[in-house]
Design a protein around this motif. Structure first.
Motif, short mmCIF file in Angstrom:
data_model
loop_
_atom_site.label_atom_id
_atom_site.label_comp_id
_atom_site.label_asym_id
_atom_site.label_seq_id
_atom_site.Cartn_x
_atom_site.Cartn_y
_atom_site.Cartn_z
N LEU A 27 0.85 -1.20 0.00
CA LEU A 27 0.00 0.00 0.00
C LEU A 27 0.89 1.25 0.00
O LEU A 27 0.64 2.20 -0.75
CB LEU A 27 -0.94 0.01 1.22
N ASN A 124 -7.83 -4.45 2.50
CA ASN A 124 -7.00 -4.50 1.29
C ASN A 124 -7.23 -5.81 0.51
O ASN A 124 -7.82 -6.74 1.02
CB ASN A 124 -5.52 -4.35 1.67
N THR A 153 -9.44 -1.40 -0.50
CA THR A 153 -8.38 -0.99 -1.43
C THR A 153 -7.79 -2.20 -2.15
O THR A 153 -7.99 -3.34 -1.72
CB THR A 153 -7.21 -0.33 -0.67
N ALA A 155 -3.80 -2.72 -3.45
CA ALA A 155 -2.46 -2.23 -3.80
C ALA A 155 -2.07 -2.81 -5.17
O ALA A 155 -1.29 -2.22 -5.89
CB ALA A 155 -1.45 -2.64 -2.75
N VAL A 161 -6.25 3.47 -3.27
CA VAL A 161 -5.04 3.59 -2.44
C VAL A 161 -4.74 5.07 -2.14
O VAL A 161 -4.60 5.47 -0.98
CB VAL A 161 -3.82 2.91 -3.10
#
Ligand code: GDP
Ligand code: MG
Length: 177
Positions: A27, A124, A153, A155, A161
């Motif tokens: 991230l 994530n 999110t 990455a 992000v």
């Protein structure tokens, strides 16, 4: 610049916490350098990265700290948290145990912080929809109960992000200005 003239400078320390392998380092590398590493090992040596953004025509520097892997040994030190005014608390949406650890990370953060900390709960790896083990609703509910911002999110594909970091940075700015 107008910053220098007005003498206003902002430097915010932000920490990233969460279980091992949830994607904390990626991230940060996605946000700071637009890089992703599929086989990332615990980064050694790099303590933090600094990102600059502009808010209200002022230069705001975010010093974002990464754990360098010590969370595996349950030994994130108080020095890591010292002075932090923002935090991303990260789990992996495909591994339920990492979501169940969030309460412990929140406890640790609160134990070590003496000021208002802008906190973002981050789910994530949202690209792994096919093996999702934590629903969006569960994330939302936990965030609301604990007074955290919330965002899923990736990455890997960059989803949200920049947004996640910038919301935290803006909130810190609002807290101090
Ligand atoms: P950390 O231990 O929390 O710092 O996690 P890392 O950033 O080292 O990532 C652990 C593993 O998850 C690595 O193999 C990464 O490539 C992978 N990873 C990180 N973020 C994502 C993501 O958003 N999606 C997917 N599919 N994999 C990710
Ligand atoms: Mg890491």
């Amino acid at each position: 610049s107008s910053d220098e003239e007005s003498g206003e400078e902002y430097l915010f320390k932000i920490v990233i916490i969460g279980d091992s392998a949830v994607g904390k380092s990626n991230l940060l590398s996605r946000y700071a350098r637009n890089e992703f590493n599929m086989h990332s090992k615990a980064t050694i040596g790099v303590e933090f990265q600094t990102q600059v953004m502009e808010i209200d025509n002022k230069e705001v520097k975010a010093q974002i700290w990464d754990t360098a892997g010590q969370e595996r040994f349950r030994a994130v030190t108080s020095a890591y948290y010292r002075g932090a005014v923002g935090a991303l608390i990260v789990y992996d949406i495909s591994r339920r145990s990492t979501f169940e650890s969030i309460a412990r990370w929140l406890d640790e953060l609160k134990t070590h912080s003496d000021t208002t900390v802008a906190m973002m709960l981050v789910g994530n790896k949202c690209d792994l929809e096919n093996i999702r083990a934590v629903s969006v609703e569960e994330g939302t509910t936990l965030a609301e109960a604990e007074g955290l911002f919330f965002m899923e999110t990736s990455a890997l594909d960059s989803t949200n992000v920049k947004k996640a970091f910038e919301i935290v940075i803006r909130e810190i700015y609002n807290n101090v200005s």
